[in-house]
Design a protein around this motif. Structure first.
Motif, mmCIF file in Angstrom:
data_model
loop_
_atom_site.group_PDB
_atom_site.id
_atom_site.type_symbol
_atom_site.label_atom_id
_atom_site.label_comp_id
_atom_site.label_asym_id
_atom_site.label_seq_id
_atom_site.Cartn_x
_atom_site.Cartn_y
_atom_site.Cartn_z
ATOM 1 N N LYS A 925 33.795 35.231 32.311
ATOM 2 C CA LYS A 925 34.024 36.085 31.144
ATOM 3 C C LYS A 925 33.219 37.365 31.283
ATOM 4 O O LYS A 925 32.173 37.382 31.937
ATOM 5 C CB LYS A 925 33.597 35.352 29.863
ATOM 6 C CG LYS A 925 34.563 34.288 29.429
ATOM 7 C CD LYS A 925 34.188 33.738 28.079
ATOM 8 C CE LYS A 925 33.208 32.589 28.240
ATOM 9 N NZ LYS A 925 32.942 31.856 27.032
ATOM 10 N N VAL A 926 33.715 38.370 30.646
ATOM 11 C CA VAL A 926 33.006 39.652 30.587
ATOM 12 C C VAL A 926 32.274 39.696 29.259
ATOM 13 O O VAL A 926 32.890 39.663 28.194
ATOM 14 C CB VAL A 926 33.992 40.836 30.709
ATOM 15 C CG1 VAL A 926 33.239 42.144 30.595
ATOM 16 C CG2 VAL A 926 34.725 40.765 32.034
ATOM 17 N N LYS A 929 30.397 45.576 29.058
ATOM 18 C CA LYS A 929 30.678 46.481 30.161
ATOM 19 C C LYS A 929 30.410 47.901 29.712
ATOM 20 O O LYS A 929 30.455 48.226 28.535
ATOM 21 C CB LYS A 929 32.124 46.334 30.656
ATOM 22 C CG LYS A 929 33.184 46.803 29.669
ATOM 23 C CD LYS A 929 34.588 46.672 30.255
ATOM 24 C CE LYS A 929 35.625 47.157 29.249
ATOM 25 N NZ LYS A 929 36.983 47.053 29.764
ATOM 26 N N VAL A 934 28.879 45.915 34.510
ATOM 27 C CA VAL A 934 29.577 44.915 33.712
ATOM 28 C C VAL A 934 28.722 43.658 33.709
ATOM 29 O O VAL A 934 28.130 43.282 34.728
ATOM 30 C CB VAL A 934 30.998 44.634 34.273
ATOM 31 C CG1 VAL A 934 30.931 44.162 35.690
ATOM 32 C CG2 VAL A 934 31.724 43.618 33.423
ATOM 33 N N LEU A 936 28.555 39.693 33.229
ATOM 34 C CA LEU A 936 29.478 38.563 33.367
ATOM 35 C C LEU A 936 28.774 37.273 33.007
ATOM 36 O O LEU A 936 27.543 37.149 33.144
ATOM 37 C CB LEU A 936 29.987 38.467 34.812
ATOM 38 C CG LEU A 936 30.704 39.689 35.383
ATOM 39 C CD1 LEU A 936 30.935 39.491 36.872
ATOM 40 C CD2 LEU A 936 32.024 39.903 34.687
ATOM 41 N N THR A 987 39.660 50.245 37.654
ATOM 42 C CA THR A 987 40.080 48.856 37.469
ATOM 43 C C THR A 987 39.504 48.027 38.606
ATOM 44 O O THR A 987 39.697 48.347 39.777
ATOM 45 C CB THR A 987 41.612 48.756 37.461
ATOM 46 O OG1 THR A 987 42.106 49.609 36.441
ATOM 47 C CG2 THR A 987 42.055 47.326 37.184
ATOM 48 N N VAL A 1007 39.093 38.070 37.283
ATOM 49 C CA VAL A 1007 39.287 38.782 36.025
ATOM 50 C C VAL A 1007 39.406 40.266 36.349
ATOM 51 O O VAL A 1007 38.812 40.752 37.305
ATOM 52 C CB VAL A 1007 38.136 38.535 35.033
ATOM 53 C CG1 VAL A 1007 38.049 37.093 34.683
ATOM 54 C CG2 VAL A 1007 36.831 39.032 35.588
ATOM 55 N N THR A 1008 40.186 40.912 35.583
ATOM 56 C CA THR A 1008 40.400 42.346 35.789
ATOM 57 C C THR A 1008 39.727 43.095 34.664
ATOM 58 O O THR A 1008 39.948 42.776 33.490
ATOM 59 C CB THR A 1008 41.901 42.664 35.819
ATOM 60 O OG1 THR A 1008 42.514 41.907 36.880
ATOM 61 C CG2 THR A 1008 42.128 44.144 36.070
ATOM 62 N N ILE A 1009 38.901 44.037 35.022
ATOM 63 C CA ILE A 1009 38.235 44.846 34.006
ATOM 64 C C ILE A 1009 38.449 46.304 34.356
ATOM 65 O O ILE A 1009 38.648 46.659 35.526
ATOM 66 C CB ILE A 1009 36.733 44.515 33.906
ATOM 67 C CG1 ILE A 1009 36.016 44.833 35.240
ATOM 68 C CG2 ILE A 1009 36.523 43.082 33.529
ATOM 69 C CD1 ILE A 1009 35.068 45.965 35.169
ATOM 70 N N THR A 1011 36.402 49.676 33.801
ATOM 71 C CA THR A 1011 35.148 50.224 33.313
ATOM 72 C C THR A 1011 35.435 51.403 32.392
ATOM 73 O O THR A 1011 36.491 52.030 32.459
ATOM 74 C CB THR A 1011 34.276 50.675 34.491
ATOM 75 O OG1 THR A 1011 35.065 51.476 35.360
ATOM 76 C CG2 THR A 1011 33.759 49.479 35.269
#
Length: 2023
Positions: A925-926, A929, A934, A936, A987, A1007-1009, A1011
């Motif tokens: 999980k994030v 960020k 970020v 985690l 991304t 997971v894709t985040i 910023t």
């Protein structure tokens, strides 16, 4: 004097005095507060301090405590350390400082000493660990590399000799060979494989020594660790290599073959080298073993990454304590063997800790301190209390009952030979442990006699104390006047009181109350003064032992007392040094003696009135006994002898008792032969009649009296032979127990008891017992620890003392071994999936049975074949092995093996741990960020039974692959981490991997985040400012580096201002260009001319703007004049000069300073040729042009020039130079015609310089003075016959030409003579004739001769024969009618008669319009094309220029004029990513020429590209956000998006919007939560459109996601066949019904066409030219028609339109559009028009016009569904085009309507292969020969002999960028047949080189390879099939099949996977060029219309263009074309 006793006495004395003096003020101190504590070290000095005398050292020692402890430095013996000036000092903060010192000042007691630091406060003291201080004096030393002797092939170890005095500080760093190559100590694995290796201990190891190694030398480089100095060895070591003569057994270097044991120490985590220095030949094998601790068993050393063996040397890296032990190196070769033992001790730093560190214990309770220590080795454990040893050496210190004196600081010390460590703990007394305290007490009191006195003492404590009272040192007992009582209060205090009734004077004195308990004593004393006369209470007799100190206080009463004195014999004391008298009445006499001090002493007390009182004290001094020394003689006595001695006590008081003891036992007369007698009161005698062994011992005489006792000892030695005290007997022991066999003998001297063991199994021969770890003899007792079977046997005990022969006894020791496991519990690990073996070795008496349990359940291998049990009988017992084939996770269990024999049983457990790689972490999980980091978190996975060492967080940019990742390492105990150093607005995909010792887990789900964005941090790059013109500058730049965008750049602010001014920048905003690599640019307009501007740029995103770029400065360009010079005029001056004048352009249009003017001039007929133009520069406003050609028309232009360049040219003006007299005729002939006639002929002048008006022929008879005759001849006549001449007389002739100016120069003269004989001669001259294309040409051949000569012509060397175009005229001339290009060449005329022959040769040049030029594509951009133009090689007439024709796919043809010398031409302002057709025509003075091949190309740029779904779609519960910025525009700006959606289970799409702008986000609202939807997006740009479909599910109301739906499984071909076969009852009727429908449609179509063919015969005018939409290489197949029905689907709507299918075209309104219009959705507001076929009158059909098969393409209402004959169809379902396996092919056939097969009118559709196409005359439906396939057709319904095929897009170079617009057929004629065919074919990029053909050979039927248009969905050209008929054939002839070897290179398939839909733009099409002379002309605009005269000439030449002829032609050539569309 005894000093200690003296000191004690004084202390007691001082204490007593102080107590008396203190009085009532001395109360007990309060107990310490809770926060007070003893000392604890904060910073403890290290064990060793080595320093150089040049640096000195400081040793810091810090401690804490409350109160703060004092720091004292002490030596090892406990004495304090003081300052030594200049060498040692103790600083104020407690540091021990050693300053730098000179070498000569070195003092061993200072600089080589063991110190300790002591910290103390009131609660105790602690001492630090030993601090070994060693100062090293810098002194010179050298190192030496030693030679090494080695046998060839063995390994050598070269040593570096370091002097012993620096050996502790100097170590080898590297070795250097003679070439300077350095070999460093290296722990890398790779280093162990080389020839050279520097060992951790510093030696150089060289393996496999060969002869070449003997020539090398080596030096060692060492480093001093204190000074840092490095030096090379003074000597070089070499290898001395010996060649062995024979075999050599292993020899250990220098030690012979004695027993080799080496002791090695190494610190933990260091590297250690175990040497095995043996050499042998052949080269031996080395094997290393390690002994199992406590046994003689050994096992091979396991080699791995940490433990390496190099030759015979064992190297252990990162040594651990478990590596300690005894190692054995075994060396063997074929000759022998040797072994070396090495004991390795791995030292680990010592550390200690006491548990608990502080404890508070109540009185009487036990206290336990446990010393926990680590390190290796541990030699001793000792305890100290408050800095003093307490003699305890166990790890646990236990105090059974805590007393008051036990409180304080305790320390545990662990030591070995190298270092020590300590830990401290404090013992405090608990709450129940309070010593007595006087809380309240009486005070000194003075009173009168009479009243009663009440004295009170209150004391407290725990336990409760008892209180007693004393008066003058005597205890007070209750009597009638003194009453003592006490009670305990509620708070536990004791209250005691003393009541004295009616106090008397003599009751006064010193009263004392004493509170006493078992934990202490407290007392209080104070005086009671009673007024009265002095009184001394009675003193009892005092006895004291001589030598002690007498202390007595006079018991005085009465008050006040003036003085108290002591007297002896009436003398006041003191009378000697021993006596001391104190004013309070105390007398002290030291070291009392009887003689001097035994007496009566009197105490006298007086008051001031003189009254006194006396009291006496008798002192008796007692003398203790003192014994005189005695002995039994110096020599031992023997048994049986007599012995005795006397005990005399010369001093001591009588009576006295004297007694004897032997070995502390009393001696009694008469017993055991003793006799005692008392000779006198002070002497006793002892006699022994007969000595025995029991008489030996320590005799003691003890004398006792009242004063004390004394004793004296003497030993009597009696020689006694040994005798058994405890004789050993046979013993049996359990194996593993500690056996003890006692063997005790007595005797004197004491016998020496030894044990030996029998050799073998029988007694007889014995050998000494070797001392070992488990066998020892202590005081005759044989101890065998951990006895084993090997210890069984016969043993001999022998006692010898030299007296007699000694004693011996033989016993048998047997070992009974119950099963025993040496290891009761151990852990064993195995990797999952690998085999594992669990071993239990049971020792003991055999037989032994072993059973296995698993988790306390019996393990039976029969139940699980993975388990196998094997047993192996060993000498000591049984080994049982449990093998597991493949370990599973369930094998992590407790395995127990139970061993049983007759003596018992035992069990051992193996905790099996099956290890595996961890499971993948989950719940990634994030947490948080930012732009660059970020946070985690994740859940810890199953660790695979091996602790997680670490987590690896892998992250990458979303577009990168997982092979390009960054990593963050996180410790295995954490489940949160932060990833930093990310880029903003990027991304990232993040995943995590867990790692344990076994390996790494699988990656977690990524997971894709994205910023967060930040303002751009980079400046725009590559900024260029260039002047475009005088008012415009172009600024170009590139974006900042991608990593510095920090988001998506939205655009730029471009600021500009006048340079060198303080004005602000004017900013313009520019949107960001998405096309990659494309420069941004901005044109700054309306600037001042030639002015410097400053420009800055900054990028911005939605967060803000980035930094400004550096300032760029640039000037605007100097302009060029915008108007030409005016009033240009020319004046002819002479025949060779012309004056040109002009007026300057207006000043405002000069745009600069006009520097010069240019005059451009050339003859008008050469004006077209730039190279022929002349230029003249001048600064004035007129000029004269010189050197011109005479009588020539000139064209002139004038322009002005500035620094900015040339200005606009003026309008051309024309002037002709004046005429002049002509030049002479170029040649003259004089030919004899007879005896009186001569024919004179000539050629005109080369430069006539005007219009020739006449020629003058001059003749003159030669040699005579005759006059010259002249004859005028008209200008058009080139010959003259001179007659009436005299025969055989020579005549001279010459000719002149005349103009209006006058007669010109005369030609050369020629002489001829008339004669009878007339040879054949030709009067005409060799000449070059220029003829115009299609005009007539005549070439003269005027001949003379008699007889009349015969005239013949040769054309290009071939005899001429007359035909309809060429004929011979009567005058011999050759007439050529309608010249064509092929007529050009050499023509020779031959005249011959019987006398002679003559010939001339003419050259004919045909001036024709240019042939088709070559057009090639040079470059493309997104908005421009660059083409290269090259003229045709066969052109004869000079080319004047080109006309470039181009049109977009949906647009009009446009033209551009190109000069003849332009190599390349740019076509600009084109549409991005669009297809273009380009061709060129040339033109010269004849006219416009033929068109080139059409170049099919496209501008760069592609359709929009699909974005990634996560970036595009953002889902919520009732809406979805579409981020259109995620789409990539493919290089062409996006125009709009169409958005459609539907629920997944619906069929129809709902249009949301058809005009979404690209830069916005779009939200689709009103969706249902938790529902699956389909989304269809159609993205449009100028290059095309891309359709994307997405599945998504809306979130639940609470924001959760729903499970994915299950898709139907994909069926394989076999599954499909199986399903069909199992459902035949359904399949057969469906197929049959389909066939019936198809046949019915065919029949209807045929009937309709029969009924209409005379009434309204309309066909598609698409007659085939060669290769049009077919394979150009196969003319026999080029008319096969491929047709694919469009799939049934909607079209994406166009903005502003309510139409979305092509079906609306059929129902539309309006007439047919202009023949040149192409429907373009971008600019035509009328979206759909009905396409109607105007009726064409049918009169005769002279040209094979089609009867009856008007193509069935939606011509009439109700015919929309007709199927065209002879077309291959491709049937697909609504969505089936994505799956080619679902397509079916079928073919229709031609109509049979009464007309027979093909006739010449139809381009060969039904002709047999190879039928010549040119048999057709001038039909509107005409085909052309293959040779002319690249000519362009020019028909608009008329006749033409020039035809063109339709261009095809089959160039693979153009394939890559093509889109979904596929093979559309264009028909574009108004009543005529245009260039044939189904038009340009567009190949699909999906079928280009990079990808495979998706549809393969689906469409070839039985012919193997698919034909070009069979199955090609793009070929939707409609063709007039029935437009050719053959009256001579009664049955239709089927078309030829596609060839088997058909070339696939031109086949294409329209399978665009990106676009499954067509736009309305594709519903309309247009086509290509047309023109005359093969030149393609434009639409019928006025400028293109021909004049009447031109038309007349063309008609005469049969050259009428199709457009004009169409007006006169009404007989069936007028066909109407429909625009066609394709999908």
């Amino acid at each position: 004097m005894n000093k200690p006793n003296e000191r004690l006495k004084w202390l007691m004395l001082y204490a007593a005095v102080a107590l008396i003096a203190c009085g009532s003020q001395c109360l007990a101190a309060n107990p310490p507060d809770a926060d007070q504590k003893g000392p604890v070290f904060l910073k403890e000095p290290t064990n060793r301090i080595d320093f150089s005398n040049s640096t000195g050292a400081e040793i810091e020692c810090k401690a804490s405590g409350n109160p703060m402890p004092e720091i004292i430095w002490i030596r090892s013996d406990g004495t304090a350390v003081g300052d030594v000036p200049g060498l040692r000092q103790i600083s104020s903060d407690g540091k021990l400082v050693f300053p730098p010192f000179r070498a000569e000042d070195y003092r061993q007691e200072v600089h080589a000493q063991v110190y300790a630091c002591l910290a103390r406060n009131q609660f105790g003291s602690i001492i630090s660990r030993d601090v070994h201080v060693r100062a090293v004096v810098s002194q010179f030393y050298i190192t030496e590399a030693e030679n090494e002797y080695v046998i060839k092939g063995n390994a050598a170890v070269v040593k570096c000799k370091i002097p012993s005095f620096v050996a502790d500080f100097v170590q080898v760093e590297a070795w250097v060979d003679e070439e300077g190559i350095e070999l460093w100590r290296n722990n890398a694995t790779s280093a162990y494989d080389g020839k050279y290796l520097v060992l951790p201990s510093g030696e150089l190891h060289i393996r496999e020594v060969g002869p070449e190694d003997g020539y090398k030398s080596y030096q060692c480089r060492t480093k001093h660790r204190l000074t840092g100095e490095t030096r090379l060895s003074a000597t070089k070591g070499r290898l001395v290599i010996t060649e062995p003569v024979g075999s050599v057994s292993p020899q250990l270097n220098g030690n012979g073959n004695q027993e080799h044991i080496t002791l090695t120490r190494v610190p933990k985590m260091g590297s250690v080298t175990l040497m095995c220095p043996a050499q042998a030949y052949p080269v031996p094998f080395f094997r290393w073993y390690k002994f199992i601790e406590g046994t003689t068993r050994k096992q091979a050393v396991v080699l791995n990454d940490r433990v390496k063996q190099v030759s015979g040397t064992l190297i252990i890296k990162d040594a651990v304590v478990d590596d300690s032990g005894k190692y054995l190196c075994v060396v063997n070769n074929s000759v022998g063997g040797e072994s070396v033992e090495t004991v390795l001790t791995v030292t680990a730093p010592l550390s200690a800790n006491i548990d608990p560190p502080t404890q508070t214990i109540d009185f009487g309770r036990p206290a336990v301190f446990t010393c926990q220590y680590t390190g290796n080795p541990i030699k001793t454990v000792s305890w100290m209390k408050d800095g003093k040893a307490i003699g305890h050496s166990e790890p646990v210190l236990r105090i059974e009952s805590v007393k008051k004196e036990d409180k304080g600081m305790y320390q545990c010390f662990v030591r070995n030979d190298q270092e020590s460590a300590e830990a401290s703990a404090e013992l405090k007394l608990g709450g129940r442990f309070d010593p007595p305290v006087i809380r309240q007490a009486f005070q000194e009191e003075t009173m009168e006699p009479g009243p009663s006195v009440f004295l009170k003492c209150v004391a407290g404590g725990n336990p409760t104390p008892e209180i007693s009272w004393e008066l003058g040192g005597k205890k007070i007992a209750n009597n009638d006047r003194y009453q003592v009582g006490q009670y305990v209060t509620v708070n536990g205090d004791v209250v005691s009181y003393l009541n004295i009734t009616s106090v008397h004077t003599n009751d006064g004195g010193l009263y004392k109350c004493i509170a006493k308990s078992k934990v202490g004593v407290a007392e209080h004393s104070a005086k009671l003064n009673v007024y009265g006369l002095p009184y001394i209470r009675q003193m009892e007799k005092k006895a004291i032992v001589a030598g002690e100190t007498l202390i007595v206080t006079c018991p005085v009463a009465g008050y006040p007392i003036d003085s108290i004195v002591w007297e002896r014999d009436n003398r006041a004391l003191p009378i000697n040094r021993k006596q001391k008298v104190f004013p309070n009445g105390t007398l002290i006499i030291e070291n009392v003696e009887r003689n001097s001090d035994q007496a009566t002493y009197t105490c006298v007390a007086k008051n001031q009135e003189g009254y006194s009182a006396r009291g006496s004290l008798e002192v008796q001094v007692m003398v203790p006994p003192q014994i005189q020394a005695f002995d039994f003689g110096s020599e031992p006595a023997n048994t049986g002898e007599v012995s005795g001695s006397f005990c005399m006590v010369p001093k001591g008081d009588l009576p006295m008792e004297i007694r004897w003891t032997l070995n502390s036992a009393p001696i009694i007369t008469g017993e055991h032969g003793f006799s005692l007698s008392r000779l006198n009161p002070r002497t006793s005698s002892l006699s022994i009649d007969s000595l025995e062994a029991r008489h030996r011992g320590l005799y003691k005489c003890i004398a006792t009296n009242k004063a004390g006792s004394a004793e004296y000892s003497a030993e009597l030695h009696v020689n006694v032979p040994p005798r058994w005290i405890l004789e050993p007997t046979d013993k049996a022991f359990a194996q593993g127990s500690d056996a003890k066999v006692e063997c005790k003998a007595d005797g004197f001297p004491k016998p020496q008891v030894t044990w030996k063991k029998a050799v073998g199994d029988t007694p007889g021969e014995y050998k000494d017992l070797k001392k070992s770890d488990n066998i020892r003899v202590e005081e005759g007792t044989l101890h065998v620890d951990n006895i084993q079977k090997t210890n069984e046997g016969y043993y001999l005990c022998e006692a010898i003392n030299g007296i007699g022969s000694g004693l011996s006894a033989v016993i048998m020791i047997s070992v009974q071994a119950p099963p025993e496991f040496t290891e009761k519990l151990r852990n064993q690990t195995a990797r999952r999936g690998e085999p594992a073996v669990l071993q239990c070795e049971a020792k003991g008496e055999k037989p032994i049975g072993i059973l296995w349990n698993m988790n306390n359940m019996r393990l039976d291998p029969k139940n699980d074949n993975r388990y196998t049990i094997r047993e192996e009988i060993l000498s000591t017992g049984v080994m049982s092995s449990l093998s597991i084939k493949r370990t599973e996770r369930s094998d992590s269990a407790l395995f127990t093996c139970v061993a049983t024999n007759a003596f018992g049983s035992d069990d051992a457990s193996i905790n099996m741990i099956v290890q595996e790689v961890p499971e993948m972490p989950y719940a990634l999980k994030v947490l948080d960020k930012s732009g660059r980091s970020v946070q985690l978190s994740w859940a810890q996975p199953y660790d695979g039974n091996s602790p997680l060492v670490r987590y690896i967080i892998e992250f990458k940019r979303s577009r990168a692959s997982w092979s390009e990742i960054d990593r963050v390492i996180v410790p295995g105990h954490t489940t949160e981490a932060q990833v930093q150093k990310l880029s903003p607005a990027t991304t990232y995909n993040i995943r995590i991997v867990a790692e344990n010792a076994i390996g790494t887990s699988q990656s977690s789900e990524a997971v894709t985040i994205i910023t967060a964005e930040e303002a751009p941090s980079g400046k725009p790059q590559n900024i260029k400012v260039e002047p475009v013109n005088q008012t415009t500058m172009r600024v170009t730049w590139k974006p900042p580096p991608r990593t510095e965008w920090n988001g998506e750049i939205l655009g730029y602010y471009v600021g500009y201002k006048l340079s060198n001014t303080n004005s602000s920048y004017v900013f313009e905003t520019i949107n960001f260009i998405t096309e990659e690599g494309k420069e941004h640019n901005l044109e700054l307009q309306n600037l001042r001319v030639y002015t410097q501007y400053s420009v800055v740029i900054q990028a911005f995103n939605k967060i803000g703007a980035g930094p400004l770029s550096e300032e760029e400065k640039q000037f605007t360009a100097e302009g060029t004049p915008s108007q030409p010079p005016s009033d240009t005029a020319c004046t002819t001056l002479t025949s060779q000069t012309i004056r040109v004048g002009w007026v300057s352009p207006p000043l405002e249009s000069a745009n600069g300073v006009i520097k010069t003017y240019k005059v451009v001039y050339a003859p008008s007929d050469e004006w077209y040729d730039e190279t022929k133009r002349h230029y003249k520069k001048t600064a004035s406003s007129d000029t004269v042009l010189h050197g011109l050609k005479k009588y020539t028309n000139y064209t002139m232009q004038v322009l002005a020039t500035t620094a900015g360049g040339d200005g606009v040219r003026s309008v051309p003006i024309h002037c002709q130079t004046e005429p002049d007299v002509p030049e002479a005729p170029t040649d003259v002939k004089a030919l004899v015609m007879g005896n009186a006639a001569i024919l004179v002929s000539w050629r005109p002048p080369a430069q006539p310089n005007g219009i020739i008006t006449q020629y003058t022929v001059y003749s003159k008879a030669e040699g005579a003075e005759t006059e010259t005759k002249t004859q005028k001849v008209p200008h058009y006549q080139m010959s003259f016959e001179a007659t009436e001449l005299e025969k055989n007389k020579p005549y001279e002739f010459w000719v002149t030409a005349s103009t209006t100016i006058g007669e010109g120069q005369q030609s050369k003269s020629i002489v001829a003579m008339p004669s009878d004989q007339v040879p054949a001669k030709i009067a005409s001259f060799d000449d070059t004739f220029t003829a115009t294309f299609k005009e007539d040409a005549k070439m003269p051949c005027l001949a003379v001769g008699a007889p009349q000569p015969e005239i013949t012509w040769k054309i290009k060397g071939v005899e001429f024969s007359a035909n309809d175009r060429m004929r011979l005229l009567p005058d011999g001339s050759l007439l050529i009618k309608s010249v064509n290009r092929q007529d050009a060449g050499d023509y020779s005329c031959h005249a011959e008669n019987s006398i002679a022959k003559d010939s001339i040769t003419h050259k004919l040049i045909v001036l024709a319009p240019p042939q088709s030029p070559h057009v090639t594509l040079s470059a493309t951009t997104t908005d421009a094309l660059t083409v290269k133009l090259k003229p045709h090689e066969g052109d004869t007439a000079p080319l004047h220029g080109y006309t470039l024709h181009y049109k977009p796919e949906f647009g009009e043809w446009e033209t551009s004029e190109v000069s003849v010398d332009s190599q390349k031409h740019n076509i600009e302002s084109l549409l991005c990513g669009s297809r273009y057709q380009v061709y060129a025509t040339g033109f010269n003075n004849i006219g416009a020429g033929e068109a080139s091949d059409i170049l099919n190309t496209r501008t760069k740029g592609q359709k929009p590209k699909l974005p990634e779904k996560p970036r595009f779609i953002e889902v919520s519960s009732n809406s979805v956000s579409l981020h259109f910025k995620a789409w990539k525009d493919g290089g062409c700006p996006m125009s709009h998006f169409v958005v459609e959606s539907k629920k997944r289970d619906q069929i129809e799409w709902n249009q949301i919007s058809n005009n979404v702008k690209p830069d916005n986000n779009y939200v689709v609202l009103d969706l249902e939560p938790a529902t699956w939807y389909n989304l269809r997006i159609t993205a449009h740009n100028s290059a095309g459109f891309t359709v994307a479909e997405y599945d998504f599910a809306t979130l639940t109301v609470t924001g959760g996601t729903i499970a994915p739906s299950r898709d139907l499984p994909e069926l394989s071909a076999e599954d499909t066949i199986r399903i069909i076969l199992s459902n035949l009852n359904l399949v057969v009727p469906v197929v049959a019904a389909l066939l019936v429908i198809i046949i019915a449609i065919i029949v209807i179509c045929i009937l309709r066409s029969k009924g209409n063919h005379h009434k309204d015969d309309v066909v598609y005018n698409q007659t085939m030219g060669p290769g049009a939409t077919l394979d150009k290489r196969r003319p026999d197949l080029r008319d096969e028609l491929g047709y694919i029905a469009p799939p049934n689907r909607k079209l994406p709507p166009v903005p502003g339109s309510n139409y979305n299918t092509c079906d609306r075209i059929k129902r539309g309104r309006g007439g047919l559009r202009s023949n040149h219009s192409t429907w373009d959705p971008r600019r035509n507001p009328n979206l759909y028009e009905e396409l109607k076929a105007p009726p064409v009158p049918m009169h005769g059909n002279h040209y094979g016009h089609a009867h009856g098969n008007a193509e069935c393409h939606y011509r009439h209402p109700g015919m929309e569904d007709e199927i065209c004959p002879y077309a291959t169809f491709h049937l697909l379902g609504f969505r089936e085009e994505m799956d080619p396996t679902k397509a079916m092919n079928f073919q229709t056939f031609p109509h049979q309507n009464g007309h027979a097969g093909p006739v010449p009118g139809h381009a060969g559709t039904m002709l047999p292969p190879g039928h010549p196409g040119h048999v057709h005359s001038r039909s509107g439906s005409q085909s052309m020969p293959r040779a002319n396939r690249y000519q362009r057709k020019n028909s608009q319904g008329g006749q033409s002999s020039i035809y063109t095929p339709a261009p095809e897009y089959d160039d693979p170079a153009n394939c890559a960028e093509e889109d979904q617009y596929r093979r559309y057929t264009r028909v574009n004629s108004q009543g005529g047949s245009l260039y044939s065919g189904p038009g340009p074919e567009y190949d699909d990029p999906a079928n280009c080189a990079p990808e495979e053909d998706q549809y393969g050979s689906q469409y070839g039927g039985p012919y193997g390879q698919p034909y070009d248009h069979y199955g090609s969905r793009g070929s939707m050209g409609r063709r007039s099939i029935g437009s050719a008929r053959n009256p001579g054939n009664g049955s239709p002839e089927p078309p030829p099949p596609p060839p088997r070897n058909h070339d696939m290179s031109n086949s294409s398939f329209n399978d665009s996977k990106e676009s499954n839909e067509i736009s309305e733009a594709e519903c309309d099409r247009d086509h290509g060029p047309r023109g005359n002379y093969g030149a393609v002309k434009r639409s019928p605009q006025p400028k293109d219309q021909r004049t009447t005269e031109e038309m007349r000439k063309l008609i005469e030449r049969n050259e009428t263009g199709p457009k004009q002829l169409q007006l006169q032609q009404t007989n069936g050539a007028g066909f109407t074309a429909y625009d066609t569309m394709a999908v």
